[in-house]
Design a protein around this motif. Structure first.
Motif, PDB file in Angstrom:
ATOM      1  N   TRP A  57      17.785  33.382  -7.190  1.00 46.51           N
ATOM      2  CA  TRP A  57      16.494  33.151  -6.385  1.00 46.51           C
ATOM      3  C   TRP A  57      16.115  34.202  -5.157  1.00 46.51           C
ATOM      4  CZ3 TRP A  57      12.479  29.918  -6.602  1.00 46.51           C
ATOM      5  CH2 TRP A  57      11.626  29.644  -5.502  1.00 46.51           C
ATOM      6  N   CYS A  64      11.523  27.973  -1.628  1.00 44.63           N
ATOM      7  CA  CYS A  64      12.166  27.184  -2.094  1.00 44.63           C
ATOM      8  C   CYS A  64      11.826  25.693  -2.068  1.00 44.63           C
ATOM      9  CB  CYS A  64      13.821  27.517  -1.678  1.00 44.63           C
ATOM     10  SG  CYS A  64      14.794  26.239  -2.648  1.00 44.63           S
ATOM     11  N   CYS A 139      18.549  28.344  -5.668  1.00 45.92           N
ATOM     12  CA  CYS A 139      17.615  27.322  -4.879  1.00 45.92           C
ATOM     13  C   CYS A 139      17.629  25.998  -5.686  1.00 45.92           C
ATOM     14  CB  CYS A 139      15.998  27.684  -4.979  1.00 45.92           C
ATOM     15  SG  CYS A 139      14.757  26.354  -4.688  1.00 45.92           S
TER      16      CYS A 139
END
Length: 276
Positions: A57, A64, A139
């Motif tokens: 991520w 997120c 995430c």
């Protein structure tokens, strides 16, 4: 996919809003559907795919939360816009003498759909988190700990509720509505002594209903593998065992692509099945 979805749905929105004769109740719901699909495609599809492929991520905690929150709201809005169209067509065709929704009432219904969608998606926002693992950032959704062996945990309850509320329930409602409407519209041939106006109106109603049935069926087919995959993941005795299957990453990416691709088909369907 993103180009077709965003450009196609923006064109649909422009055609309806820029031309006064196109501003019907059904078309207002189509605008809402197009906006939800274009937004999800623009803000989530590429990032979702990049994260699935790279498994890292890059976009921070704020995005997120948005990334986990918005698709639930957008898909809920999409399918309940279709449900509203199905119910509106049902009332117009089966009960033609009853008062139709006004423009103001239609906007209220659209607002209610968005409020319910955002409320349903709120847990995804609230429990979203990022974490630094060795060599990468992830995430994920940090659900409350499962502490009671006699009760289904919150994660499973929420997952089942989401699947029921934004897939199976609206599809059942639309299926029943279109079954009744279809039986009424295609019950027999158009009488030979019908007026030209009556014949034109009946043909137009059939075209709209046929178009919306294709839209609903396309949505159902695109999202069914996605829901099956995640229900299997939720209720498998050993969920981690699923991730050890050969080619499971490719299966997941194919399922994800099919679900995300649902945002690009509607403008093509409208073009093929609706001259206006």
């Amino acid at each position: 996919m993103v180009c077709v979805s965003v450009i196609g749905n923006l064109v649909v929105i422009w055609i309806i809003l820029a031309h006064k004769r196109m501003r019907t109740v059904t078309n207002y719901f189509l605008v809402n559907l197009a906006f939800a699909e274009a937004s999800m495609s623009a803000f989530n599809t590429v990032i979702n795919f990049a994260y699935s492929v790279h498994n890292e991520w890059y976009f921070g905690l704020g995005y997120c939360r948005f990334h986990n929150f918005f698709p639930i709201a957008a898909v809920f809005t999409s399918i309940y816009s279709m449900t509203a169209i199905a119910l509106e067509r049902y009332m117009a065709i089966i009960h033609p003498l009853r008062q139709r929704l006004s423009s103001a009432e239609t906007r209220v219904v659209i607002g209610v759909i968005w409020v319910l969608a955002l409320l349903l998606a709120l847990p995804q926002y609230y429990y979203s988190a990022t974490d630094q693992l060795p060599g990468r950032t992830v995430c994920y959704i940090q659900w409350p700990e499962y502490t009671n062996d006699t009760t289904m945990d919150f994660k499973k309850m929420y997952s089942v509720s989401v699947v029921l509320l934004y897939y199976f329930l609206p599809l059942c409602i639309m299926g029943c509505a279109y079954l009744v409407v279809g039986s009424s519209l295609w019950a027999g041939t158009i009488p030979g002594d019908s007026t030209h106006r009556y014949r034109e109106q009946l043909i137009a109603k059939r075209k709209v209903v046929k178009m919306m049935i294709v839209v609903v069926c396309t949505f159902a087919v695109c999202w069914l593998p996605y829901h099956i995959y995640f229900l299997l993941q939720q209720f498998h005795p050993d969920p981690m065992q699923l991730f050890e299957w050969r080619y499971i990453q490719q299966v997941y990416l194919a399922v994800l692509w099919l679900a995300m691709s649902s945002t690009m088909y509607n403008p093509i369907i409208y073009c093929c099945l609706n001259d206006r």
